[in-house]
Design a protein around this motif. Structure first.
Motif, PDB file in Angstrom:
ATOM      1  N   LEU A 179       0.839  -1.202   0.000  1.00 57.12           N
ATOM      2  CA  LEU A 179       0.000   0.000   0.000  1.00 57.12           C
ATOM      3  C   LEU A 179       0.872   1.250   0.000  1.00 57.12           C
ATOM      4  O   LEU A 179       0.615   2.200  -0.749  1.00 57.12           O
ATOM      5  N   ALA A 180       1.905   1.272   0.838  1.00 53.08           N
ATOM      6  CA  ALA A 180       2.802   2.429   0.883  1.00 53.08           C
ATOM      7  C   ALA A 180       3.459   2.670  -0.463  1.00 53.08           C
ATOM      8  O   ALA A 180       3.632   3.822  -0.893  1.00 53.08           O
ATOM      9  N   GLU A 181       3.808   1.610  -1.151  1.00 54.20           N
ATOM     10  CA  GLU A 181       4.450   1.742  -2.461  1.00 54.20           C
ATOM     11  C   GLU A 181       3.515   2.322  -3.510  1.00 54.20           C
ATOM     12  O   GLU A 181       3.967   2.874  -4.515  1.00 54.20           O
ATOM     13  N   ASP A 182       2.203   2.213  -3.288  1.00 51.05           N
ATOM     14  CA  ASP A 182       1.224   2.797  -4.216  1.00 51.05           C
ATOM     15  C   ASP A 182       1.050   4.299  -4.014  1.00 51.05           C
ATOM     16  O   ASP A 182       0.317   4.943  -4.773  1.00 51.05           O
ATOM     17  N   CYS A 183       1.677   4.857  -2.981  1.00 51.58           N
ATOM     18  CA  CYS A 183       1.685   6.304  -2.741  1.00 51.58           C
ATOM     19  C   CYS A 183       0.289   6.927  -2.727  1.00 51.58           C
ATOM     20  O   CYS A 183       0.002   7.877  -3.473  1.00 51.58           O
ATOM     21  N   PRO A 184      -0.599   6.456  -1.874  1.00 53.63           N
ATOM     22  CA  PRO A 184      -1.930   7.081  -1.812  1.00 53.63           C
ATOM     23  C   PRO A 184      -1.854   8.473  -1.190  1.00 53.63           C
ATOM     24  O   PRO A 184      -0.886   8.830  -0.516  1.00 53.63           O
ATOM     25  N   ASP A 185      -2.891   9.273  -1.421  1.00 51.24           N
ATOM     26  CA  ASP A 185      -3.018  10.575  -0.770  1.00 51.24           C
ATOM     27  C   ASP A 185      -3.690  10.458   0.594  1.00 51.24           C
ATOM     28  O   ASP A 185      -3.554  11.345   1.436  1.00 51.24           O
TER      29      ASP A 185
END
Length: 560
Positions: free
Chosen positions: A183-189
């Motif tokens: 999830l962190a690697e997907d860089c959500p806002d």
């Protein structure tokens, strides 16, 4: 420090720097004597790095957010105090406008006290809207990891698209938290955690076939020391720390933050005397606040805590974060799965009257493109019986039919533009259309529900053909099912909300990569979910042939 792209920074930069934002501030000149004194005082009694639990941010608005850390030299200390001396510590906080932490825009000193588990909650304000910031903490010679936060657009602005992930159910013993890392690697806002952030059981109590892959420390959580220790064990996980450092979070609890299937002041099994249950509830609430990036409005008062709240992301989205535990009526029919007449009792509620009125008022006042209801348990009807009788989970909204009807009718009457319910709890991915009348499959859809599987609860799970799941045949409004672990990654835009159901082949061993199992889209002003992508079943993965036999007995409940 060499330049890092955003993905590399968020995933590997946990010990580097931090940023938050406001109008430009001048570079610091000569050392401030007060700051130097605070640093000197803070270092007394600190023998090792106290920032072992990472950092977090949460509850953003257009001008700021809250930033959090908790000091713990020995996270798993049995007394829950993290190996910290029994005195306050001065903690400097810093907010930056750049990821290299060169342009400081806010700074100050907060106090971490033993009364609140040496946690720090700073409400940073006065920042520019709709942009990234970075933040970090310092005490004595020690510097915390750096986290990224983000402010929302101005209330009058639609802003750009929003990348939002939502998750639930992270049982530490059942698997590794690789889903948090991906999830962190997907860089959500923005990240929504919809409950079961931690589990209360002592080791070897809630086990999976083949055995748990790691163990809880300490007894079942019933005291403040126990809940503090358990939160610290979870927070010390580096994958979870990466997810917290990647983006601001909106958190709400479900049951395991206190006790499985609790309801208001009633424990899981009211037939077994628990004279200390309210003291346990007070301890759990206090520890939850201490360990989450929550604002002062959520400071608990005895056995009560204000957790339901509303966060606006400009005019693009309004997030109505619900609490379906603290105010609910006790589950009907002994919390079973029978055809339960109590489920339709209009006097029973899953939200309580005050929260229901607050939610309905929010619908009436909303001017958002998307009204997103972040909550815990399955919202759509999920009948387990192909015959005329309804066999449903009394712990979910099926056990509070009148409550669900009033809220659904409320957003219809308010002419909410797009109503989307986000759900956790059931350890599987689901997507469904929402109806006013689930007994009429031809009736129009009035909303959409997206359900996230667990981070780790249940172990690896298994892939399967969603079309073979019997629930989808019994309940035609249910459109998708998958029993692997993972999270949901969404992209919210003016004209559509796209949801990628992310899964991992395994979590009982670390390091698995994530992939998209299916993609669903909710179009603007078109209630209901539309599948746009479905990955073919991987023949190398174990198929879930046991689903049908397991349905009646388990129904994705927490305990076997």
């Amino acid at each position: 420090m060499p330049h890092l792209d955003r993905r590399s920074f968020l995933v590997t930069g946990l010990a580097a720097g931090a940023v938050t934002a406001l109008p430009s501030a001048p570079a610091l000149a000569a050392p401030d004597p007060a700051v130097e004194t605070a640093k000197s005082l803070a270092s007394r009694g600190l023998l090792t790095d106290p920032f072992t639990l990472g950092v977090a941010s949460g509850d953003p608005d257009h001008a700021g957010f809250v930033i959090w850390t908790r000091l713990a030299q020995t996270p798993l200390a049995e007394d829950g105090l993290g190996g910290m001396p029994l005195r306050p510590f001065a903690v400097m906080w810093q907010v930056y406008a750049d990821e290299r932490c060169r342009h400081m825009v806010r700074a100050g000193i907060a106090e971490a006290t033993p009364q609140w588990g040496h946690s720090v909650h700073v409400e940073v304000d006065g920042l520019s809207p709709d942009r990234d910031y970075w933040y970090r903490f310092r005490t004595g010679p020690y510097l915390s990891p750096t986290g990224r936060a983000r402010t929302a657009p101005r209330p009058s602005s639609l802003g750009g698209s929003l990348t939002m992930a939502f998750v639930s159910c992270a049982q530490y013993e059942h698997g590794y938290f690789t889903s948090y890392r991906r999830l962190a690697e997907d860089c959500p806002d923005l990240v929504l955690h919809l409950g079961d952030y931690q589990y209360e059981y002592t080791r070897d109590t809630y086990t999976i076939p083949g055995g748990n892959v790691r163990d809880h420390e300490g007894p079942e959580t019933e005291t403040l020391a126990g809940y503090r220790q358990r939160h610290a064990q979870y927070k010390a996980d580096l994958d979870l720390q990466a997810a917290h450092a990647a983006a601001p979070w909106l958190v709400v609890w479900d049951d395991h933050e206190l006790d499985n299937n609790w309801a208001d002041e009633v424990p899981e099994n009211p037939a077994i005397p628990q004279p200390n249950f309210l003291a346990r509830r007070e301890a759990a609430f206090r520890a939850y606040y201490e360990n989450m990036p929550l604002r002062r409005a959520s400071i608990p008062h005895g056995i009560d805590m204000q957790l339901y709240r509303r966060i606006r992301w400009g005019r693009l989205a309004t997030f109505h974060m619900l609490d379906t535990r603290q105010f609910r009526s006790d589950q009907g029919c002994g919390d079973g799965y029978d055809d339960c007449p109590e489920a339709s009792d209009p006097a029973r509620s899953i939200t309580g009257a005050e929260q229901e009125a607050w939610l309905l008022d929010g619908f009436r006042r909303s001017q958002a493109q998307w009204d997103v209801i972040g909550q815990q348990v399955f919202f759509a009807q999920r009948d387990n019986n192909a015959g005329p009788a309804k066999v449903t989970s009394q712990d979910a909204w099926d056990g509070y039919v009148a409550s669900r009807q009033r809220i659904t009718q409320g957003w219809v009457d308010a002419k909410v533009r797009n109503a989307v319910v986000l759900t956790g709890d059931v350890h599987a991915h689901w997507a469904s259309d929402l109806k006013l009348d689930y007994d009429d499959p031809t009736g129009r859809s009035v909303g959409s529900e997206l359900v996230a599987t667990s981070i780790s609860t249940g172990g690896d799970g298994a892939d399967s053909d969603p079309a073979t799941h019997p629930y989808l045949a019994i309940n035609p409004h249910l459109k998708f099912y998958n029993n692997q672990r993972g999270y949901v990654l969404t992209r919210i835009e003016r004209d559509a909300m796209t949801a990628d159901f992310k899964v991992l082949p395994h979590v009982q061993t670390p390091g698995s990569e994530a992939y998209t199992r299916a993609t669903f889209v909710v179009e603007d002003r078109v209630p209901g979910v539309q599948q746009t992508y479905l990955r073919p079943l991987d023949p190398t993965l174990r198929a879930t042939t046991e689903i049908t036999a397991d349905l009646t007995a388990r129904l994705e409940t927490e305990r076997p």
